[in-house]
Every structure is written in C-alpha cells, then in structure tokens.
Write a protein that holds these residues in place. Sequence first.
Motif, PDB file in Angstrom:
ATOM      1  N   ALA A 115       0.838  -1.203   0.000  1.00 10.28           N
ATOM      2  CA  ALA A 115       0.000   0.000   0.000  1.00 10.28           C
ATOM      3  C   ALA A 115       0.877   1.259   0.000  1.00 10.28           C
ATOM      4  CB  ALA A 115      -0.932  -0.005   1.207  1.00 10.28           C
ATOM      5  N   ILE A 116       1.968   1.230   0.736  1.00  9.05           N
ATOM      6  CA  ILE A 116       2.887   2.370   0.763  1.00  9.05           C
ATOM      7  C   ILE A 116       3.490   2.577  -0.626  1.00  9.05           C
ATOM      8  CG2 ILE A 116       5.063   3.244   1.726  1.00  9.05           C
ATOM      9  CD1 ILE A 116       2.650   3.436   3.654  1.00  9.05           C
ATOM     10  N   GLY A 117       3.823   1.477  -1.309  1.00  9.24           N
ATOM     11  CA  GLY A 117       4.342   1.577  -2.679  1.00  9.24           C
ATOM     12  C   GLY A 117       3.350   2.244  -3.615  1.00  9.24           C
ATOM     13  N   VAL A 118       2.081   1.858  -3.514  1.00 17.54           N
ATOM     14  CA  VAL A 118       1.023   2.467  -4.329  1.00 17.54           C
ATOM     15  C   VAL A 118       0.889   3.939  -3.976  1.00 17.54           C
ATOM     16  CG1 VAL A 118      -1.459   2.476  -4.811  1.00 17.54           C
ATOM     17  CG2 VAL A 118      -0.219   0.305  -4.679  1.00 17.54           C
ATOM     18  N   LEU A 119       0.927   4.245  -2.689  1.00 15.57           N
ATOM     19  CA  LEU A 119       0.817   5.620  -2.221  1.00 15.57           C
ATOM     20  C   LEU A 119       1.956   6.485  -2.785  1.00 15.57           C
ATOM     21  CD1 LEU A 119      -0.833   7.508  -0.418  1.00 15.57           C
ATOM     22  CD2 LEU A 119       0.538   6.737   1.525  1.00 15.57           C
ATOM     23  N   LYS A 120       3.172   5.921  -2.822  1.00 16.16           N
ATOM     24  CA  LYS A 120       4.314   6.639  -3.405  1.00 16.16           C
ATOM     25  C   LYS A 120       4.065   6.916  -4.886  1.00 16.16           C
ATOM     26  CE  LYS A 120       8.012   5.012  -0.366  1.00 16.16           C
ATOM     27  NZ  LYS A 120       9.215   4.162  -0.257  1.00 16.16           N
ATOM     28  N   GLN A 121       3.542   5.916  -5.607  1.00 14.27           N
ATOM     29  CA  GLN A 121       3.274   6.089  -7.030  1.00 14.27           C
ATOM     30  C   GLN A 121       2.221   7.167  -7.276  1.00 14.27           C
ATOM     31  OE1 GLN A 121       2.077   2.209  -8.363  1.00 14.27           O
ATOM     32  NE2 GLN A 121       4.177   1.489  -8.616  1.00 14.27           N
ATOM     33  N   MET A 122       1.298   7.320  -6.332  1.00  8.70           N
ATOM     34  CA  MET A 122       0.222   8.293  -6.482  1.00  8.70           C
ATOM     35  C   MET A 122       0.622   9.669  -5.953  1.00  8.70           C
ATOM     36  SD  MET A 122      -2.995   5.865  -5.560  1.00  8.70           S
ATOM     37  CE  MET A 122      -4.265   6.934  -6.210  1.00  8.70           C
ATOM     38  N   GLY A 123       1.856   9.825  -5.542  1.00  8.80           N
ATOM     39  CA  GLY A 123       2.351  11.131  -5.140  1.00  8.80           C
ATOM     40  C   GLY A 123       2.207  11.449  -3.664  1.00  8.80           C
ATOM     41  N   GLY A 124       1.760  10.515  -2.851  1.00  2.00           N
ATOM     42  CA  GLY A 124       1.672  10.735  -1.406  1.00  2.00           C
ATOM     43  C   GLY A 124       0.820  11.925  -1.008  1.00  2.00           C
ATOM     44  N   LYS A 125      -0.308  12.079  -1.662  1.00  2.00           N
ATOM     45  CA  LYS A 125      -1.196  13.211  -1.363  1.00  2.00           C
ATOM     46  C   LYS A 125      -1.741  13.100   0.057  1.00  2.00           C
ATOM     47  CE  LYS A 125      -2.422  13.556  -6.193  1.00  2.00           C
ATOM     48  NZ  LYS A 125      -3.361  13.127  -7.198  1.00  2.00           N
ATOM     49  N   LYS A 126      -1.983  14.255   0.651  1.00  2.00           N
ATOM     50  CA  LYS A 126      -2.405  14.348   2.054  1.00  2.00           C
ATOM     51  C   LYS A 126      -3.657  13.521   2.358  1.00  2.00           C
ATOM     52  CE  LYS A 126      -2.969  17.748   5.698  1.00  2.00           C
ATOM     53  NZ  LYS A 126      -2.904  19.142   6.068  1.00  2.00           N
ATOM     54  N   ASP A 127      -4.672  13.611   1.501  1.00  2.00           N
ATOM     55  CA  ASP A 127      -5.902  12.854   1.767  1.00  2.00           C
ATOM     56  C   ASP A 127      -5.670  11.348   1.640  1.00  2.00           C
ATOM     57  OD1 ASP A 127      -5.573  13.093  -1.011  1.00  2.00           O
ATOM     58  OD2 ASP A 127      -7.730  13.150  -1.392  1.00  2.00           O
ATOM     59  N   LEU A 128      -4.789  10.941   0.711  1.00  2.00           N
ATOM     60  CA  LEU A 128      -4.485   9.519   0.565  1.00  2.00           C
ATOM     61  C   LEU A 128      -3.684   8.995   1.758  1.00  2.00           C
ATOM     62  CD1 LEU A 128      -3.650   9.321  -3.249  1.00  2.00           C
ATOM     63  CD2 LEU A 128      -5.790   8.727  -2.086  1.00  2.00           C
ATOM     64  N   ILE A 129      -2.834   9.841   2.313  1.00  2.00           N
ATOM     65  CA  ILE A 129      -2.085   9.461   3.521  1.00  2.00           C
ATOM     66  C   ILE A 129      -3.057   9.241   4.672  1.00  2.00           C
ATOM     67  CG2 ILE A 129      -0.448  10.313   5.261  1.00  2.00           C
ATOM     68  CD1 ILE A 129       1.032  11.708   2.892  1.00  2.00           C
ATOM     69  N   ALA A 130      -4.043  10.113   4.795  1.00  2.00           N
ATOM     70  CA  ALA A 130      -5.050   9.975   5.848  1.00  2.00           C
ATOM     71  C   ALA A 130      -5.847   8.686   5.665  1.00  2.00           C
ATOM     72  CB  ALA A 130      -5.978  11.188   5.860  1.00  2.00           C
ATOM     73  N   TYR A 131      -6.242   8.381   4.426  1.00  2.00           N
ATOM     74  CA  TYR A 131      -6.977   7.135   4.161  1.00  2.00           C
ATOM     75  C   TYR A 131      -6.127   5.922   4.513  1.00  2.00           C
ATOM     76  CZ  TYR A 131     -10.552   9.696   1.522  1.00  2.00           C
ATOM     77  OH  TYR A 131     -11.558  10.539   1.141  1.00  2.00           O
ATOM     78  N   THR A 132      -4.865   5.944   4.106  1.00  2.00           N
ATOM     79  CA  THR A 132      -3.969   4.814   4.377  1.00  2.00           C
ATOM     80  C   THR A 132      -3.818   4.602   5.876  1.00  2.00           C
ATOM     81  OG1 THR A 132      -2.793   5.267   2.302  1.00  2.00           O
ATOM     82  CG2 THR A 132      -1.667   3.879   3.945  1.00  2.00           C
ATOM     83  N   ALA A 133      -3.619   5.675   6.617  1.00  2.00           N
ATOM     84  CA  ALA A 133      -3.491   5.575   8.078  1.00  2.00           C
ATOM     85  C   ALA A 133      -4.757   4.976   8.684  1.00  2.00           C
ATOM     86  CB  ALA A 133      -3.201   6.948   8.678  1.00  2.00           C
ATOM     87  N   ALA A 134      -5.910   5.408   8.228  1.00  2.00           N
ATOM     88  CA  ALA A 134      -7.176   4.906   8.768  1.00  2.00           C
ATOM     89  C   ALA A 134      -7.389   3.440   8.422  1.00  2.00           C
ATOM     90  CB  ALA A 134      -8.336   5.746   8.240  1.00  2.00           C
ATOM     91  N   ILE A 135      -7.107   3.057   7.191  1.00  2.00           N
ATOM     92  CA  ILE A 135      -7.316   1.669   6.758  1.00  2.00           C
ATOM     93  C   ILE A 135      -6.410   0.711   7.525  1.00  2.00           C
ATOM     94  CG2 ILE A 135      -6.969   0.077   4.819  1.00  2.00           C
ATOM     95  CD1 ILE A 135      -7.976   2.403   3.001  1.00  2.00           C
ATOM     96  N   TYR A 136      -5.156   1.093   7.731  1.00  2.00           N
ATOM     97  CA  TYR A 136      -4.197   0.192   8.362  1.00  2.00           C
ATOM     98  C   TYR A 136      -4.071   0.402   9.871  1.00  2.00           C
ATOM     99  CZ  TYR A 136      -3.134  -1.469   3.755  1.00  2.00           C
ATOM    100  OH  TYR A 136      -3.247  -2.039   2.517  1.00  2.00           O
ATOM    101  N   GLY A 137      -4.841   1.321  10.412  1.00  2.00           N
ATOM    102  CA  GLY A 137      -4.842   1.530  11.858  1.00  2.00           C
ATOM    103  C   GLY A 137      -3.527   2.048  12.406  1.00  2.00           C
ATOM    104  N   ILE A 138      -2.881   2.896  11.639  1.00  2.00           N
ATOM    105  CA  ILE A 138      -1.626   3.501  12.087  1.00  2.00           C
ATOM    106  C   ILE A 138      -1.778   5.018  12.033  1.00  2.00           C
ATOM    107  CG2 ILE A 138      -0.224   1.515  11.407  1.00  2.00           C
ATOM    108  CD1 ILE A 138       0.582   2.973   8.878  1.00  2.00           C
TER     109      ILE A 138
END
Length: 175
Positions: A141-164
């Motif tokens: 998921a972090i790899g995908v997030l890097k490919q998508m440019g690490g946008k702020k809203d996507l970082i928030a979604y990733t944190a929420a989905i993975y509980g971190i």
Amino acid sequence: MIAVVGDKTLLDTTTKTGYRLCVPMLAPTHPDLIERLEIKSGKPPEIRLLSSNSETISRAYAKRGREALVGWSKNLSQTHALRHLANLNGQMAGISQETRAKSLGHSPQINENVYKRRASSSTTIDLLTHSTKEAIPLNDAIGVLKQMGGKKDLIAYTAAIYGITHEEVMELLAD
C-alpha cells in the motif's frame, strides 16, 4: 517457496489435477507450519515395500498418510482434508480465491461450490477471528501511495485503513 506438481506421480500414474505450480497457504495462526511438518525438502516419506505394484505402493502411502493424520490427534482421518485445510488457511491469510484455486489445481467456481459449502460454524468463526485484516500488505500500500504522489488525503486514508498514525505513514513513505 513454490512447489511443482507434475502430471505424473513417482509411480507413473496421472495426478488428479495435472501439472501445476502451487504455493503454501499458511494461516496466520500457524506461520511455522512448513517447519513443523518438515516438508520443505519435498521428499515423500520413505516406505520400504517388497512389491513393485503401483496399486500396492499407492495404498501404502495412503495408509501412512492416514496414520500420520490420526497420530496428530486433530480429528482428521483423510488426507484429502488437507486440501480443504489449505484452502481455509489461504483464505485466512488473505490469498485471493483465484490464487487459492490455481494452487489447488481447479477453477474458482469449484473453489466456491465445493470448498466453501463444506465450511462449518467453527470454520466461519476461525475466519472471522483469525483472518488477515489487510486487503494488501502495508508495504504494498505504501508503494502504491508513493506512485500516487503521497497526497495528504491519501495518507489519511492509508493511516485509517491500516490503523496507524499519519506520522507512521509519513515515516514509511520516507524509507
């Protein structure tokens, strides 16, 4: 680890599911199963027989497998039950139905119709309480997030989905 299942057995009989590549499907509850069962060598158990008859040899291996299952005291008596266990373990580990079916040598439809209908209440409880909860591994998921440019809203979604935390996602992005 990838196993190669040939289209013929050591006794020169055809295998039920034909030639295929397959992967171990280990439940998150037993990540050391390959070591515990001592199967990494891929060698069948050594059985000394006086007969060279393929039927006699096949029955001897089946008997040895059944004795091992009964000896484990896990309420198993048929070696075919291990295929159902592998499917369940793969499901618990988050392996897709397509990958599980391919590894077992059949279609996703057979996986759905045959394997799932045999699930008991205790199986369903095991799935609900022991399954891997991540849709894909966090590092992927972090790899995908890097490919998508690490946008702020996507970082928030990733944190929420993975509980971190947001900060933990940022640290992983920096690696």
